[in-house]
Design a protein around this motif. Structure first.
Motif, short mmCIF file in Angstrom:
data_model
loop_
_atom_site.label_atom_id
_atom_site.label_comp_id
_atom_site.label_asym_id
_atom_site.label_seq_id
_atom_site.Cartn_x
_atom_site.Cartn_y
_atom_site.Cartn_z
N GLN A 69 0.84 -1.19 0.00
CA GLN A 69 0.00 0.00 0.00
C GLN A 69 0.88 1.24 0.00
OE1 GLN A 69 -1.68 0.46 4.12
NE2 GLN A 69 -0.67 -1.51 4.36
N ALA A 99 -3.69 0.03 6.13
CA ALA A 99 -4.70 -0.56 5.24
C ALA A 99 -4.31 -2.00 4.92
CB ALA A 99 -4.80 0.24 3.96
N GLN A 129 -9.08 0.86 4.34
CA GLN A 129 -8.36 1.70 5.29
C GLN A 129 -8.89 1.47 6.71
OE1 GLN A 129 -5.86 3.55 3.94
NE2 GLN A 129 -5.16 3.94 6.04
#
Lengths: 354, 458
Positions: free
Chosen positions: B393, B407, B426
């Motif tokens: 991420q 996340a 998230q």
């Protein structure tokens, strides 16, 4: 040849009973002087933190178990459970009794461990040998479970981990590696001295009588049950102090997982390899069990690192370690300390042979 | 016969054998005293690796470290190092035991042959705890992605601890948020029942406070069901699940307790596609033993499985096909544990790059390493460049935020492999932050730490 020397009675160098002849143990004193005086100045962080402190703590734990197994003949595989009691009790005392000095907290942790050991020693009145070993196994699992299950023991920390709240003696901060080393060394020296005198005293002789044959011991009037329980309590005191030192002087933190069954086996191996019924054997055994894998790892990395596949190398180290254990035990079933004693005697007579 | 032989005088052959063994032992001990063969040079960046290739956790340790080593080797051999600075690494075997990891840390904290250490990958939550104070005293950043001490996210109290990517609180929050997504919005969570079946250990209990808080916020019923270690019998727990009829089960097991949970759930008729596993219950090793019962099971993945990402193509070409991979069994290529190793290595390399941008293209020490990690920023464009798009991420770490990402994607087991079924979900970090700050403030008070002012550091 060794059979001969065992079966013939009159093979003494000097008169068999000579109580007054006591020489100063120069070698031991020199060793202590080096350990207290030189090592803290010479040793770097790595030697103090990663080699000497764990070695000393494991020696102390071995000593504790040896009093029970080597001297009294009660096999236990619950050593790490009692170490956990010592660690958690010391933590609890430091946390909940404000102003309690560290030495007292350590002693208190040891005493609480001794109490728990006493309770788990009660079955030794009735059960012996392998069956007693199984009850100590139960103690190990029970204690590990208690310190995971009840958050009160670790002050409701979400991680179940305890860490030393403060490490100071009479205003001296012991957080530096040297401070933690000196703390460990002082505890170990003091408790070893007590143990040496303990096993030479009436108590120690009664323990050894029970180990050699408990029926005969009972016949000559030794209260067998009481001395067995006492051995459990004293052994647990040593293990408890060792556990507290392991948690606070070495790792800095601990959880129930630090004192699992593998730790118990490690300590049992220390006394089997070092020598049952020997004080010095614990130190030799602890050095063998805790330092040899590091030495092999180090040697493996330096000699073969890069040329041999890393996975193979690690397995190879395990194999060498295992082979060395087997080889030493075949060579001398009574432990490394016996091997060293033989070596010393041989050197004393060199170049003549027995 | 053999008994008698024991007591005879040693024959010449036995003596020579003994001498050989004694010689070997001596040579081994001597070699540790002699100066080591030079493996690192002062102009290289040293990375100590606390591997575990033997012992009970070897099956995850082998692919995990292989991923890390393969990526470091790729950076060295294909990219010529980090801006020309080569990476040198050395392993120490730890068997994943905390005391051996501490020993490894002590052995290498001062670097090797003049090559400095910029960070230490602890790879273990207990070791992260044990090293917490040592790392701060020695100024060595401790990196433990998706693990570590949750409150060490607060870098103002824990300058040298980095529980990157996704803390345990974050994992709980991502799990709840994904359930909300599936239900069609947070308002739909009201009145729902979410049961957490957890491994009864510090690891398993770590998320309780976070889920409790989220339950209050969204109005779902929070059911906590513990599974005692090791968890190979769970009828009681799943009978309870069947009685309570939760809408979703959040599975926070570990090791053998995961496949057993899935099998027992199937036996009690709880649908696998309503079980969400957390990060450490979502590898191939967790689902393959459960067989058909695991089909449809979903798990959080801050490091998803699969070998179809861009970086895998590059590694296959440059490392795997040239026989330079650390993997002995190539079928592990692209498995979850291998990818964890890759992601960890990539984060570390990117952090070093960020540090070099400030300190110059040279190896960094621990203090510079901390600065580097606190200024680490990996955006989508950078992820594409290094070939990690979809696998890692976007990450932005700062002085006050040592987590960075927060996340995870969700992957679903189709019976043969993990398929990604969501984009990055998230965590609700604003809601959890006060909880973290309260704990870190308590730690600071207990240890007498002066809290850093992060605004002044910017």
């Amino acid at each position: 040849m060794s059979i001969l020397s065992h079966s013939l009675p009159a093979a003494h160098d000097s008169a068999p009973v000579e109580l007054l002849r006591r020489r100063l143990p120069w070698v031991l004193l020199a060793l202590l002087a080096v350990a207290f005086g030189l090592v803290p100045w010479l040793g770097d962080d790595y030697w103090l933190n990663a080699i000497l402190i764990p070695f000393l703590v494991l020696s102390l734990a071995g000593l504790g178990l040896n009093l029970l197994t080597g001297y009294t003949g009660q096999t236990s595989v619950g050593a790490a459970g009692f170490m956990a009691v010592g660690a958690f009790a010391t933590y609890g005392l430091l946390l909940r009794v404000p102003g309690l000095p560290l030495p007292l907290a350590l002693a208190g942790g040891g005493l609480i461990a001794a109490g728990v050991g006493f309770v788990f020693g009660i079955p030794s009145n009735r059960i012996k040998g392998f069956y007693l070993m199984v009850t100590t196994l139960a103690a190990q699992f029970f204690l590990e479970w208690v310190f995971t299950k009840f958050p009160w023991f670790y002050n409701y920390a979400s991680s179940g981990t305890i860490s030393a709240p403060r490490l100071e003696v009479f205003g001296h901060d012991l957080h530096s590696p040297t401070g933690r080393y000196l703390l460990t060394l002082s505890c170990v020296v003091l408790l070893t001295w007590v143990a040496v005198n303990l096993v030479r005293s009436q108590i120690g002789r009664n323990w050894m009588a029970i180990r050699d044959m408990d029926t005969a011991a009972a016949v000559i009037g030794i209260p067998v049950d009481r001395y067995k329980r006492l051995a459990f309590a004293v052994s647990s005191f040593y293990l408890g102090v060792a556990g507290a030192l392991w948690a606070f002087a070495y790792l800095g933190t601990a959880s129930a997982g630090s004192f699992d069954i593998n730790r118990s086996f490690q300590i049992l191996f220390i006394i089997i390899i070092g020598g049952m019924g020997s004080i010095a054997g614990n130190f030799v055994g602890a050095a063998f069990i805790s330092l040899l894998p590091l030495l092999l790892n180090y040697a493996g990395q330096n000699l073969l690192g890069g040329n041999v596949d890393a996975g193979q190398l690690q397995n190879l180290q395990k194999i060498i370690f295992g082979v060395l254990i087997i080889w030493f035990l075949i060579k001398e079933p009574e432990g490394l300390i016996r091997l060293l004693t033989h070596l010393r005697e041989r050197l004393a007579r060199w170049p003549l042979r027995f | 016969m053999s008994v008698h032989r024991e007591f005879r005088k040693p024959t010449p052959m036995r003596q020579s054998l003994q001498r050989a063994i004694a010689g070997a032992v001596l040579a081994l001990s001597a070699s540790s005293v002699l100066p080591a063969l030079a493996q690192a040079a002062p102009n290289e960046q040293f990375v100590p690796l606390a591997t575990y290739r033997v012992g009970p956790y070897a099956s995850s340790g082998i692919p995990w470290w292989a991923g890390t080593i393969d990526y470091l080797r790729y950076v060295n051999e294909v990219e010529g190092g980090i801006n020309g600075v080569k990476i040198a690494w050395e392993e120490c075997e730890t068997e994943w035991s905390t005391d051996r990891i501490v020993e490894c840390y002590e052995r290498f904290k001062n670097g090797r042959d003049g090559a400095p250490v910029a960070f230490f990958l602890t790879h273990s939550t207990p070791a992260s705890y044990a090293l917490m104070e040592k790392g701060a005293a020695d100024r060595i950043p401790l990196i433990d992605p998706a693990g570590g001490r949750t409150e060490s996210t607060d870098g103002s109290v824990f300058p040298y601890a980095f529980p990157l990517l996704l803390t345990y609180y974050g994992q709980a929050s991502v799990g709840i948020n994904y359930i909300a997504q599936r239900e069609g919005g947070f308002d739909k969570l009201k009145g729902k029942k979410i049961a957490t079946v957890y491994h009864d250990s510090p690891y398993g209990r770590e998320t309780q406070a976070a889920i409790e808080l989220l339950a209050q916020k969204y109005g779902f019923e929070n059911i906590q069901i513990p599974v005692a270690h090791p968890g190979n019998e769970q009828s009681v727990q799943w009978r309870q699940v069947r009685q309570l009829k939760p809408d979703w089960v959040f599975l926070r097991t570990w090791g053998v307790s995961t496949p057993v949970a899935l099998k027992t759930a199937a036996r009690f008729g709880f649908p696998a596609d309503h079980i969400i596993g957390d990060v450490w219950a979502g590898s191939e090793a967790d689902v393959i033993p459960a067989g058909a019962a695991a089909k449809g099971y979903q798990a959080l993945a801050p490091f998803p499985g699969g070998d179809g990402f861009e970086i895998h193509q590059r590694l296959r070409e440059q490392i795997l096909d040239k026989g330079k991979s650390d993997l002995k069994d190539p079928s592990y290529f692209g498995k979850v544990y291998y990818n964890i190793g890759l992601v960890n290595a990539a984060i570390a390399v990117e952090a070093l790059r960020a540090g070099q941008a400030k300190f110059g293209n040279r190896p960094l020490n621990g203090e510079e390493g901390r600065w580097a990690f606190e200024h680490l920023k990996i955006d989508e464009a950078r992820l594409k460049q290094i070939g990690f798009a979809g696998l890692l991420q976007p990450l932005q770490v700062s002085c006050s935020d040592h987590e960075g990402g927060g996340a995870a994607r969700v992957q679903q087991w189709d019976g043969e492999k993990w398929l990604l079924v969501s984009d990055w979900v998230q965590a609700d970090r604003q809601t959890l932050r006060p909880l973290i700050e309260a704990k870190s403030a308590a730690y600071a008070k207990e240890k007498g730490i002066t809290v850093r002012d992060c605004r002044a550091e910017q």
